[in-house]
Design a protein around this motif. Structure first.
Motif, PDB file in Angstrom:
ATOM      1  N   ASP A  86       0.816  -1.224   0.000  1.00  0.00           N
ATOM      2  CA  ASP A  86       0.000   0.000   0.000  1.00  0.00           C
ATOM      3  C   ASP A  86       0.844   1.266   0.000  1.00  0.00           C
ATOM      4  N   ASP A  87       2.109   1.145   0.354  1.00  0.00           N
ATOM      5  CA  ASP A  87       3.000   2.307   0.391  1.00  0.00           C
ATOM      6  C   ASP A  87       3.581   2.655  -0.977  1.00  0.00           C
ATOM      7  N   PHE A  88       3.327   1.826  -1.968  1.00  0.00           N
ATOM      8  CA  PHE A  88       3.859   2.053  -3.311  1.00  0.00           C
ATOM      9  C   PHE A  88       2.788   2.562  -4.243  1.00  0.00           C
ATOM     10  N   GLU A  89       3.227   3.256  -5.251  1.00  0.00           N
ATOM     11  CA  GLU A  89       2.320   3.773  -6.269  1.00  0.00           C
ATOM     12  C   GLU A  89       2.861   3.341  -7.627  1.00  0.00           C
ATOM     13  N   ILE A  90       1.968   3.000  -8.522  1.00  0.00           N
ATOM     14  CA  ILE A  90       2.381   2.566  -9.852  1.00  0.00           C
ATOM     15  C   ILE A  90       2.811   3.779 -10.657  1.00  0.00           C
ATOM     16  N   VAL A  91       3.973   3.671 -11.277  1.00  0.00           N
ATOM     17  CA  VAL A  91       4.514   4.746 -12.096  1.00  0.00           C
ATOM     18  C   VAL A  91       4.507   4.265 -13.539  1.00  0.00           C
ATOM     19  N   ASN A  92       3.965   5.056 -14.426  1.00  0.00           N
ATOM     20  CA  ASN A  92       3.851   4.647 -15.821  1.00  0.00           C
ATOM     21  C   ASN A  92       4.921   5.236 -16.726  1.00  0.00           C
ATOM     22  N   ASN A  93       5.782   6.084 -16.188  1.00  0.00           N
ATOM     23  CA  ASN A  93       6.832   6.667 -17.032  1.00  0.00           C
ATOM     24  C   ASN A  93       8.117   5.859 -16.902  1.00  0.00           C
TER      25      ASN A  93
END
Length: 173
Positions: A86-93
């Motif tokens: 939950d502490d991570f966020e998906i990065v698309n770049n």
């Protein structure tokens, strides 16, 4: 400019000094302090350069955080916090961090020298540290690094440092 006392918190530096003062049992019997060192320091040397010299002799790391200089020496410390998915966020770049170094940037053998007080404080070679498993993992291509431990005056301390340095290099992100 200078550095204020609050920028080098005593408790952080005292903890590092305590780690250096811990007794290490030697394989050959007896013990010695985990890290000790010495060097001739000229008055015109910048303090940061002096600190960097001594950090190599105690497997030390220093970082500046919020204007303070924190130091850690010796073995890794216990975790001070934990994270979950939950502490991570998906990065698309695109990402720029290299997760694994190329083989040309990987060492599987390290040699070094230290200062031997019993021989008029001359530089002496340490036994190389080269685990066969590292060479095998690198397709039997020898990649050697070297280090000069000019603040270290203990053969056994120098050997521990070579092992630690090479093992640290092999801990890829």
């Amino acid at each position: 400019g200078g550095v204020s006392a609050w920028q080098m918190p005593y408790t952080t530096w005292a903890t590092a000094m305590d780690v250096c003062d811990q007794n290490i049992t030697l394989n050959t019997g007896g013990s010695e302090k985990r890290f000790r060192g010495g060097a001739e320091i000229k008055c015109d040397m910048p303090p940061a350069d002096v600190i960097r010299r001594f950090l190599s002799g105690c497997n030390g790391r220093m970082c500046e955080t919020g204007g303070q200089f924190d130091i850690v020496v010796g073995p890794p410390r216990a975790a001070s916090f934990s994270i979950t998915d939950d502490d991570f966020e998906i990065v698309n770049n695109d990402q720029t961090n290299m997760l694994f170094p190329g083989i040309a940037a990987t060492r599987n053998k390290i040699i070094g020298s230290y200062i031997e007080p019993g021989e008029s404080w001359t530089s002496k070679q340490l036994p190389a540290y080269a685990p066969a498993a590292y060479l095998t993992a690198d397709d039997n291509i020898l990649r050697q690094g070297s280090v000069t431990l000019d603040t270290v005056f203990s053969n056994t301390q120098g050997q521990r440092l070579l092992k630690s340095m090479l093992d640290d290099d092999r801990r890829f992100v």
